[in-house]
Scaffold this active site. Structure first.
Site, PDB file in Angstrom:
ATOM      1  N   GLY A 230       0.779  -1.238   0.000  1.00  0.00           N
ATOM      2  CA  GLY A 230       0.000   0.000   0.000  1.00  0.00           C
ATOM      3  C   GLY A 230       0.804   1.278   0.000  1.00  0.00           C
ATOM      4  O   GLY A 230       0.215   2.361   0.021  1.00  0.00           O
ATOM      5  N   GLU A 272       4.799  -6.154   2.103  1.00  0.00           N
ATOM      6  CA  GLU A 272       4.406  -6.844   0.869  1.00  0.00           C
ATOM      7  C   GLU A 272       3.897  -5.805  -0.129  1.00  0.00           C
ATOM      8  O   GLU A 272       2.730  -5.821  -0.515  1.00  0.00           O
ATOM      9  CB  GLU A 272       3.380  -7.958   1.146  1.00  0.00           C
ATOM     10  CG  GLU A 272       2.185  -7.542   1.949  1.00  0.00           C
ATOM     11  CD  GLU A 272       1.238  -8.688   2.292  1.00  0.00           C
ATOM     12  OE1 GLU A 272       1.705  -9.805   2.568  1.00  0.00           O
ATOM     13  OE2 GLU A 272       0.026  -8.441   2.282  1.00  0.00           O
ATOM     14  N   GLY A 274       3.646  -3.850  -3.719  1.00  0.00           N
ATOM     15  CA  GLY A 274       3.698  -4.123  -5.151  1.00  0.00           C
ATOM     16  C   GLY A 274       3.919  -2.827  -5.911  1.00  0.00           C
ATOM     17  O   GLY A 274       4.934  -2.626  -6.587  1.00  0.00           O
ATOM     18  N   ARG A 275       2.968  -1.916  -5.745  1.00  0.00           N
ATOM     19  CA  ARG A 275       2.937  -0.675  -6.510  1.00  0.00           C
ATOM     20  C   ARG A 275       4.267   0.094  -6.492  1.00  0.00           C
ATOM     21  O   ARG A 275       4.783   0.468  -7.538  1.00  0.00           O
ATOM     22  CB  ARG A 275       1.841   0.227  -5.942  1.00  0.00           C
ATOM     23  CG  ARG A 275       1.549   1.477  -6.752  1.00  0.00           C
ATOM     24  CD  ARG A 275       0.524   2.346  -6.026  1.00  0.00           C
ATOM     25  NE  ARG A 275      -0.600   1.560  -5.567  1.00  0.00           N
ATOM     26  CZ  ARG A 275      -1.674   1.279  -6.289  1.00  0.00           C
ATOM     27  NH1 ARG A 275      -1.781   1.764  -7.502  1.00  0.00           N
ATOM     28  NH2 ARG A 275      -2.644   0.544  -5.798  1.00  0.00           N
ATOM     29  N   ARG A 310      -6.397   1.394 -15.164  1.00  0.00           N
ATOM     30  CA  ARG A 310      -6.573   2.248 -13.981  1.00  0.00           C
ATOM     31  C   ARG A 310      -7.315   3.553 -14.269  1.00  0.00           C
ATOM     32  O   ARG A 310      -8.189   3.928 -13.497  1.00  0.00           O
ATOM     33  CB  ARG A 310      -5.233   2.504 -13.294  1.00  0.00           C
ATOM     34  CG  ARG A 310      -4.571   1.221 -12.770  1.00  0.00           C
ATOM     35  CD  ARG A 310      -3.355   1.483 -11.901  1.00  0.00           C
ATOM     36  NE  ARG A 310      -3.713   2.054 -10.623  1.00  0.00           N
ATOM     37  CZ  ARG A 310      -3.669   3.325 -10.317  1.00  0.00           C
ATOM     38  NH1 ARG A 310      -3.217   4.204 -11.187  1.00  0.00           N
ATOM     39  NH2 ARG A 310      -4.051   3.751  -9.150  1.00  0.00           N
ATOM     40  N   TYR A 314     -10.643   3.579 -12.129  1.00  0.00           N
ATOM     41  CA  TYR A 314     -10.646   4.403 -10.910  1.00  0.00           C
ATOM     42  C   TYR A 314     -10.625   5.896 -11.205  1.00  0.00           C
ATOM     43  O   TYR A 314     -10.498   6.695 -10.274  1.00  0.00           O
ATOM     44  CB  TYR A 314      -9.395   4.138 -10.060  1.00  0.00           C
ATOM     45  CG  TYR A 314      -9.012   2.721  -9.807  1.00  0.00           C
ATOM     46  CD1 TYR A 314      -9.902   1.822  -9.219  1.00  0.00           C
ATOM     47  CD2 TYR A 314      -7.728   2.265 -10.104  1.00  0.00           C
ATOM     48  CE1 TYR A 314      -9.516   0.522  -8.952  1.00  0.00           C
ATOM     49  CE2 TYR A 314      -7.337   0.962  -9.828  1.00  0.00           C
ATOM     50  CZ  TYR A 314      -8.237   0.105  -9.254  1.00  0.00           C
ATOM     51  OH  TYR A 314      -7.857  -1.178  -8.989  1.00  0.00           O
ATOM     52  N   CYS A 341     -15.036   0.086 -27.235  1.00  0.00           N
ATOM     53  CA  CYS A 341     -16.384   0.658 -27.373  1.00  0.00           C
ATOM     54  C   CYS A 341     -16.981   0.911 -25.996  1.00  0.00           C
ATOM     55  O   CYS A 341     -18.029   0.347 -25.636  1.00  0.00           O
ATOM     56  CB  CYS A 341     -17.271  -0.274 -28.187  1.00  0.00           C
ATOM     57  SG  CYS A 341     -16.641  -0.514 -29.845  1.00  0.00           S
ATOM     58  N   GLU A 342     -16.278   1.689 -25.228  1.00  0.00           N
ATOM     59  CA  GLU A 342     -16.695   2.097 -23.893  1.00  0.00           C
ATOM     60  C   GLU A 342     -16.224   3.538 -23.768  1.00  0.00           C
ATOM     61  O   GLU A 342     -15.041   3.820 -23.965  1.00  0.00           O
ATOM     62  CB  GLU A 342     -15.976   1.272 -22.813  1.00  0.00           C
ATOM     63  CG  GLU A 342     -16.455  -0.140 -22.651  1.00  0.00           C
ATOM     64  CD  GLU A 342     -17.787  -0.243 -21.933  1.00  0.00           C
ATOM     65  OE1 GLU A 342     -18.137   0.685 -21.173  1.00  0.00           O
ATOM     66  OE2 GLU A 342     -18.486  -1.243 -22.161  1.00  0.00           O
TER      67      GLU A 342
HETATM   68  C1  LIG Z   1      -2.683  -5.696  -3.410  1.00  0.00           C
HETATM   69  C2  LIG Z   1      -2.054  -6.199  -2.198  1.00  0.00           C
HETATM   70  C3  LIG Z   1      -0.731  -5.872  -1.891  1.00  0.00           C
HETATM   71  C4  LIG Z   1       0.068  -4.905  -2.713  1.00  0.00           C
HETATM   72  O1  LIG Z   1      -0.480  -3.636  -2.684  1.00  0.00           O
HETATM   73  P1  LIG Z   1       0.309  -2.427  -3.376  1.00  0.00           P
HETATM   74  O2  LIG Z   1      -0.672  -1.292  -3.286  1.00  0.00           O
HETATM   75  O3  LIG Z   1       0.575  -2.845  -4.764  1.00  0.00           O
HETATM   76  O4  LIG Z   1       1.533  -2.195  -2.588  1.00  0.00           O
HETATM   77  C5  LIG Z   1      -0.166  -6.436  -0.782  1.00  0.00           C
HETATM   78  N1  LIG Z   1      -0.846  -7.282   0.011  1.00  0.00           N
HETATM   79  C6  LIG Z   1      -2.126  -7.618  -0.246  1.00  0.00           C
HETATM   80  C7  LIG Z   1      -2.803  -8.552   0.663  1.00  0.00           C
HETATM   81  C8  LIG Z   1      -2.763  -7.080  -1.352  1.00  0.00           C
HETATM   82  O5  LIG Z   1      -4.028  -7.421  -1.593  1.00  0.00           O
END
Ligand SMILES: *Cc1c(COP(=O)(O)O)cnc(C)c1O
Length: 421
Positions: A230, A272, A274-275, A310, A314, A341-342
């Site tokens: 997050g 954990e 990702g982004r 995205r 969003y 077509c959206e």
């Molecule tokens: C999506 C998700 C992440 C990664 O979130 P980011 O916003 O990409 O950092 C980590 N843990 C869980 C459980 C998630 O669902």
């Protein structure tokens, strides 16, 4: 201010398009590595620190290999994500399996790989025991709900489908302890794309205090807390990136006070994300196909929301650079559209960009996470290739573009097989 630059100039991109037609995603290995090292350095005070890359953000084995070589594990939430992780050699406790509404076969695979299983609900204790058996190490996901003193940033976790309530957490760890589980972790994740670093320090505070309370009440010890993902990225140029060093220091101070200071067993800090790991280092490269002037100005690209959902999903902002026109005035206000077509298939609405011409190359920034991965095949649109700009400066294709044959692969056009019901 977040500076929005592109690692390849117009000539280089044009040369690439001769080999790899647009649209494509391209990732910058050197920048991914530099950022990964910065994240690790911010937590270097915690000897067992580990980031488990949230595979869903960019499920490409070549990217995962780069992250593995930087010491990252995998955060998986589905069977295919577990398989991907296995394929790149990230197994055992280098995987955390943070799933929800999980089928038994996925737990089975996670257990087979020796992954850390992170339970989403108290009822999954019995479910896991019945279908797989309980492993020696278990983590539970906490949902702080209507937190006392909960801040505006945390929002309303009680609306979220994830995690145990506070009460269930005490009950759950008690059950696990009584069933013979020996090793414990604690997890939470209640925000996404958060740019305020103090939010993560606050999350650590909640978890450290909870570790103290759970340990005291149940007589168990925790090996780690996982603060989830997050961490946000500055999609807009006027936004500031999260000060990782300050977050690391803030969490360190709390750790000294609430874990070490209280005589609790030292534990590891886990993330954990990702982004923030791949997001800013991936670009969607596309070409202007058409310009249209009706009630407003439209610039039509050869990419569409199949390549990056995205903005449509969003209303998310993604910065756009017109390659070779970086220093031109942004005096052309238009909607930048895809071909679905959206009507929400727009990468930007009322965006001021330089005067573009048909044939110009357009680069859409911050597409490296939840970008290609989120793509879909609606309108029979095919997903694009993924390329990697390696540290050496050369470019390799790490996923080819989908073909019509791929798209039809799940159809049997040679005849149907009937089943009596
Ligand atoms: C999506 C998700 C992440 C990664 O979130 P980011 O916003 O990409 O950092 C980590 N843990 C869980 C459980 C998630 O669902």
């Amino acid at each position: 201010m977040a500076v929005k630059t592109v690692p390849l100039n117009r000539e280089q991109l044009e040369a690439l398009t001769e080999r790899f037609p647009t649209p494509f995603h391209i990732y910058d290995e050197a920048a991914i590595r530099e950022n990964a090292r910065r994240l690790k350095a911010a937590f270097a005070w915690s000897p067992g620190f580990k980031e488990y890359f949230a595979v869903k953000a960019a499920p490409n084995p070549y990217l995962m290999k780069i992250l593995k070589s930087e010491g990252f594990g995998s955060d998986c939430s589905s069977y295919p994500e577990l398989l991907l992780s296995e394929k790149v050699g990230v197994v055992g406790e280098d995987i955390i399996f943070t799933s929800n509404d999980t089928p038994a076969y996925e737990y089975k695979k996670a257990a087979e790989l020796g992954a850390i299983i992170n339970l989403d609900d108290i009822s999954h204790i019995a479910y896991l025991e019945k279908h797989v058996g309980l492993p020696e190490l278990i983590c539970c996901r906490y949902n702080p709900g209507p937190l006392k003193g909960g801040n505006a940033i945390i929002g309303h976790p009680e609306e979220a489908k994830y995690g145990f309530t506070r009460e269930q957490l005490f009950e759950g760890y008690r059950m696990l302890r009584d069933k013979g589980v020996k090793r414990f972790g604690l997890h939470t994740m209640v925000a996404s794309n958060e740019l305020d670093g103090s939010y993560f320090v606050e999350t650590a505070h909640i978890l450290f205090e909870l570790v103290g309370e759970l340990s005291a009440e149940l007589g168990i010890e925790f090996e780690f807390v996982n603060l989830g993902g997050g961490i946000g990225i500055p999609y807009k140029p006027e936004q500031e990136p999260v000060d990782l060093e300050a977050v690391g220091e803030g969490i360190r101070n709390l750790y000294e006070e609430l874990i070490i200071g209280k005589g609790l067993k030292p534990l590891d800090i886990r993330l954990e994300c990702g982004r923030m790991v791949t997001g800013p280092f991936g670009y969607l490269v596309s070409r202007v196909l058409h310009k249209k002037n009706t009630y407003k100005q439209f610039v039509g690209l050869d990419a569409c929301m199949a390549n990056l959902m995205r903005p449509a999903l969003y209303g998310a902002y993604h910065h756009i650079t017109v390659s070779g026109k970086e220093n031109d005035p942004c005096d052309f206000v238009c909607d930048v559209t895809g071909s679905l077509c959206e009507n929400n298939d727009k990468f930007a609405i009322d965006r001021a960009i330089p005067q573009v011409e048909i044939g110009d190359l357009v680069v859409i920034h911050d597409a490296g996470a939840h970008g290609h991965a989120m793509g879909f095949n609606y309108n029979a649109k095919l997903r694009s290739a993924e390329l990697l700009l390696r540290e050496s400066g050369d470019v390799v294709q790490i996923r080819r573009a989908e073909t019509v044959e791929d798209h039809f692969a799940t159809l049997n056009l040679d005849g149907l097989e009937a089943f009596e019901v």
